[in-house]
Design a protein around this motif. Structure first.
Motif, PDB file in Angstrom:
ATOM      1  N   TYR A 143       0.839  -1.199   0.000  1.00 38.69           N
ATOM      2  CA  TYR A 143       0.000   0.000   0.000  1.00 38.69           C
ATOM      3  C   TYR A 143       0.873   1.248   0.000  1.00 38.69           C
ATOM      4  CZ  TYR A 143      -2.963   3.637   1.955  1.00 38.69           C
ATOM      5  OH  TYR A 143      -3.618   4.812   2.177  1.00 38.69           O
ATOM      6  N   HIS A 162       3.033   7.667  -7.890  1.00 39.59           N
ATOM      7  CA  HIS A 162       2.514   8.923  -8.430  1.00 39.59           C
ATOM      8  C   HIS A 162       3.266  10.101  -7.830  1.00 39.59           C
ATOM      9  CE1 HIS A 162      -0.863   7.106 -10.552  1.00 39.59           C
ATOM     10  NE2 HIS A 162      -0.825   6.224  -9.573  1.00 39.59           N
ATOM     11  N   GLN A 182      -4.757   7.818  -3.562  1.00 43.00           N
ATOM     12  CA  GLN A 182      -5.978   7.250  -4.129  1.00 43.00           C
ATOM     13  C   GLN A 182      -5.728   5.861  -4.689  1.00 43.00           C
ATOM     14  OE1 GLN A 182      -8.864   9.478  -6.623  1.00 43.00           O
ATOM     15  NE2 GLN A 182      -8.045   8.201  -8.258  1.00 43.00           N
ATOM     16  N   SER A 183      -4.643   5.721  -5.480  1.00 41.02           N
ATOM     17  CA  SER A 183      -4.438   4.401  -6.074  1.00 41.02           C
ATOM     18  C   SER A 183      -4.080   3.385  -4.999  1.00 41.02           C
ATOM     19  CB  SER A 183      -3.388   4.457  -7.181  1.00 41.02           C
ATOM     20  OG  SER A 183      -2.180   4.925  -6.654  1.00 41.02           O
ATOM     21  N   HIS A 209      -9.296  -3.473  -4.011  1.00 48.71           N
ATOM     22  CA  HIS A 209      -9.197  -4.634  -4.899  1.00 48.71           C
ATOM     23  C   HIS A 209      -8.687  -5.856  -4.156  1.00 48.71           C
ATOM     24  CE1 HIS A 209      -9.019  -1.760  -8.525  1.00 48.71           C
ATOM     25  NE2 HIS A 209     -10.244  -2.185  -8.305  1.00 48.71           N
ATOM     26  N   GLU A 230      -2.893  11.521  -5.823  1.00 43.42           N
ATOM     27  CA  GLU A 230      -3.273  10.394  -6.673  1.00 43.42           C
ATOM     28  C   GLU A 230      -2.656   9.099  -6.168  1.00 43.42           C
ATOM     29  OE1 GLU A 230      -2.606  10.963 -10.939  1.00 43.42           O
ATOM     30  OE2 GLU A 230      -3.403  12.972 -10.554  1.00 43.42           O
ATOM     31  N   GLY A 231      -1.451   9.240  -5.599  1.00 50.03           N
ATOM     32  CA  GLY A 231      -0.800   8.065  -5.038  1.00 50.03           C
ATOM     33  C   GLY A 231      -1.625   7.484  -3.916  1.00 50.03           C
ATOM     34  N   TYR A 289      -7.426   2.277  -3.758  1.00 48.73           N
ATOM     35  CA  TYR A 289      -8.043   1.357  -4.717  1.00 48.73           C
ATOM     36  C   TYR A 289      -7.401  -0.013  -4.613  1.00 48.73           C
ATOM     37  CZ  TYR A 289     -10.433   5.196  -7.041  1.00 48.73           C
ATOM     38  OH  TYR A 289     -11.249   6.244  -7.314  1.00 48.73           O
ATOM     39  N   TYR A 290      -6.084   0.004  -4.433  1.00 46.99           N
ATOM     40  CA  TYR A 290      -5.356  -1.251  -4.339  1.00 46.99           C
ATOM     41  C   TYR A 290      -5.872  -2.069  -3.159  1.00 46.99           C
ATOM     42  CZ  TYR A 290      -1.503  -4.192  -2.823  1.00 46.99           C
ATOM     43  OH  TYR A 290      -0.752  -5.237  -2.376  1.00 46.99           O
ATOM     44  N   PHE A 296       2.607   2.416  -3.159  1.00 49.24           N
ATOM     45  CA  PHE A 296       1.840   3.065  -4.223  1.00 49.24           C
ATOM     46  C   PHE A 296       2.040   4.572  -4.220  1.00 49.24           C
ATOM     47  CE2 PHE A 296      -0.327  -0.792  -5.127  1.00 49.24           C
ATOM     48  CZ  PHE A 296      -0.740  -0.621  -6.431  1.00 49.24           C
TER      49      PHE A 296
END
Ligand SMILES: Nc1ncnc2c1ncn2[C@@H]1O[C@H](COP(=O)(O)OP(=O)(O)O)[C@@H](O)[C@H]1O
Ligand SMILES: [Mg+2]
Lengths: 270, 407
Positions: free
Chosen positions: B118, B125, B133-134, B141, B130-131, B137-138, B121
């Motif tokens: 985590y 970015h 955020q992704s 998922h 954005e980092g 999301y990770y 990530f």
């Protein structure tokens, strides 16, 4: 013997009656309403003239919708509501214990702020009121009559079996008006019927209101003063749950008697 | 800049902790097998981490992030690998080792692995939002994968082991010599009969309760009592339902006779909270404006409920009922005291006669494993039960879609 008892019972249960002066469709006297412990309507006295459009205006939260919903006892659906005083409709007391809400609502139709068609077909939306009231009418005839009255017939006559939710907002609102007409009411209540609509749809509904007052008594709540001036014959101005001023629309807008009314109408409201 | 330093610090802590864990692990396990495997994994991940840290601190390029991600994944795999022998039979390949054989160890590695990946990530970015955020999301998922993974493994396991046993004879023949021979036909019929009866009983009860709660009841004592009762019912272990069913339905109502009706009544009580809840949710989802519209047209409350509220909530009600029935189809405890006798009971022959049911048959087969050769039949029964439950759920989806098209 039994018949006599039944008759006695009937007599005792009969609704209180008064006779209203000619031209008056409905009238409140000393009417107050509480939501729990907050008093939302304070001693309202107003007369609704037959076959005229009466507008209720006032700042938001002043109790316009609350007052409107008293005329068909829609406030009964809210648990905490308590009322005092009377509302007379054709001389019958709406708030009498023996009065049946269902009868009132058949006589007093309502159009809500947000268009709320049922997720049925257009035709079934209109026929619904006839169905639940066991009215002995031809479905096709009612649908056509009401849609024509609501100036919607030309737009939807080829798609009567389509879901009503596929209509535009303005069309949905006219459908709701048509639906209210289907149960052949005498009074139509409208709670800011145009607030969710664009100017063109609004103009259509305003024209419609002009047409409707030939056959019905209309009470309309609006926060738009131009609209009130355009469509109504009488205007009531409310403020903080009180009826401040009531009179002919022309008089209210041109020479209001109360300072508070003038402030609101001229937009100099604090 | 501070983000970069924070990550470097985090990675450093992680590598130290992992190293310490590794040493502790090796010190407490004597077997060569263990510590060669575990040790090499730990070394790999530590190397990855340290070189990632090195990259971060010394160079401007961001390739270090791949290395960190790789290290994290290795840690997670190592953490999960403890479960491999449970779900996959590795004996044919002569692999007997559970790699980190310790649950605590595996859990710890897993958590650290997830957190590290985590964190890694963020640099993807360049430490922008954005980092973050992704990264989020990770994690989302990942949780989906963690949810689906066991499901997939269970299905895979049951299907591969049970498929061979499902033959025409298995589906259509009587149970012979306690399930060792013959088929499971009476149990299939018994289960189908029981869940249909359960549905017939529970649907009006559940929907009625839901209508009362959602439409009529004011927020008062009655509602609180009913809701609490429903919640308690939902939290009650199914064995308690079974014993209640025995004590009340079987002993008092049916003179000690275990029967189809007693089982269905018990299962109806078991599924009642599920049906009530989902029906109540479905009813509450119907906008109040539609109720107002109907009432304002002079409809009574009951007409409103019948014509305006129930039709659009039907998909939700049916889905809830089917979910409840799916649960009922797989239950053993509530029926073993109330409806089923033993494998020779035969096909259902009346409401007041005992039946045989698939889950109970599965249980009795399981008890025989080791004494008789019934393992293939047990797997096949499990698969059959799975197919029935999935079929029920599938039919719920189909019904729901049909309804959705109408409204
Ligand atoms: N269901 C309700 N429960 C409690 N208070 C309410 C409810 N509906 C309206 N009120 C209160 O009654 C007052 C009048 O509301 P309303 O009639 O909706 O005003 P208007 O339509 O003029 O904007 C407001 O102060 C509002 O907060
Ligand atoms: Mg309002």
């Amino acid at each position: 013997m039994i018949n006599k008892v039944l008759e006695l019972l009937k007599e005792e249960k009969a609704c209180q009656r008064i006779s209203l002066p000619p031209g008056i469709k409905a009238k409140t006297s000393g009417f107050s309403l509480w939501y729990g412990s907050t008093k939302a309507l304070k001693d309202i006295n107003i007369e609704i003239k037959e076959n005229k459009v009466t507008a209720i205006i006032g700042p938001s939260g002043c109790g316009k919708s609350t007052l409107l919903r008293c005329f068909n006892r829609m406030n009964d659906t809210i648990v905490s509501v308590r009322t005092e005083g009377n509302i007379w409709l054709d001389g019958y007391d709406i708030y009498d214990d023996v009065t049946d809400c269902v009868d009132i609502r058949r006589k007093v139709g309502m159009v809500f702020q947000k268009p709320n068609p049922f997720p049925f077909s257009i035709a079934n939306n209109i026929y619904y009121g006839c169905q639940v009231n066991d009215m002995d009418v031809e479905k096709d005839e009612v649908v056509e009559r009401c849609l024509k009255q609501a100036a919607l017939w030309e737009e939807v006559k080829d798609r009567l079996s389509e879901n009503a939710l596929s209509l535009s907002g303005g069309q949905q609102q006219r459908l709701c008006i048509a639906r209210a007409l289907a149960i052949e009411p005498e009074v139509i209540l409208m709670d800011e019927p145009c607030s969710a609509l664009d100017p063109i749809a609004t103009a259509k509904i305003e024209d419609l209101i002009h047409e409707l007052k030939k056959d019905y008594t209309v009470v309309i709540v609006t926060h738009n003063m131009q609209q009130a001036a355009r469509v109504s014959d009488y205007t009531a101005y409310m403020y903080l749950g009180e009826l401040i001023e009531f009179g002919k629309t022309k008089q209210i807008f041109e020479k209001p008697r109360e300072e508070n009314t003038e402030k609101y109408i001229t937009g100099r409201f604090g | 800049m501070s983000g970069r330093k924070l990550i470097a610090l985090w990675l450093f802590v992680v590598s130290v902790v992992v190293a310490l864990m590794g040493f502790w692990f090796m010190a407490t396990r004597a077997s060569m097998d263990y510590w060669v495997m575990a040790g090499s994994l730990i070394l790999i991940s530590i190397t990855c981490y340290l070189s990632g840290v090195h990259h971060y601190l010394t160079t401007k390029n961001r390739h270090g992030r791949y290395i960190i991600l790789y290290g994290s994944v290795v840690l997670m795999v190592a953490g999960l690998s403890i479960y491999i022998p449970d779900v996959l039979d590795l004996r044919p390949w002569e692999i007997y080792t559970r790699i980190p054989s310790d649950f605590f160890f595996s859990f710890f590695m897993l958590i650290i692995g997830i957190l590290s990946s985590y964190v890694s990530f963020r640099p993807f970015h360049n430490f922008t939002k954005e980092g973050a955020q992704s990264g989020a999301y990770y994690i989302i998922h990942l949780s989906i994968i963690f949810t689906l993974f066991p499901l997939f493994l269970i299905m895979f396991n049951i299907i591969t082991r049970g498929m061979g046993g499902i033959t025409w004879e298995f589906l259509t023949e009587d149970i012979v010599s306690m399930g060792e021979k013959g088929g499971v036909y009476p149990a299939i019929l018994g289960t189908l009969a029981m869940i249909s009866l359960t549905a017939i009983i529970v649907l009006p009860l559940g929907v009625g309760t839901a209508i009362y709660l959602a439409e009529y009841a004011r927020k008062g004592l009655a509602v609180r009592v009913i809701r609490t009762a429903v919640n308690i019912l939902q939290g009650t272990p199914s064995i308690v339902h079974g014993l209640f069913g025995y004590a009340f339905f079987v002993l008092i109502l049916f003179n000690g006779q275990k029967c189809l009706l007693a089982g269905a009544l018990t299962l109806a009580i078991l599924t009642l909270p599920i049906v009530t809840r989902s029906a109540e949710e479905a009813l509450n989802a119907v906008p109040g404006e539609l109720r107002d519209a109907s009432l304002a047209l002079g409809a009574t409350k009951w007409q409103t409920i019948k014509k305006v509220v129930i039709p659009p909530s039907m998909p939700g009600i049916l889905t809830g009922t089917v979910l409840g029935i799916g649960r009922a189809a797989g239950e053993t405890a509530p029926i073993m005291f109330t409806a089923v006798y033993f494998s020779g009971t035969g096909t259902p022959s009346g409401l007041l006669r005992p039946i045989m049911a698939l889950p109970y048959h599965l249980l009795s087969l399981y008890r025989l494993v080791g004494y008789r050769d019934v393992e293939p039949q047990a797997w096949a029964t499990a698969l059959l039960l799975l197919i029935i439950v999935l079929g029920i759920n599938l039919s719920a989806i189909i019904v729901r879609e049909k309804y959705r098209q109408r409204f």
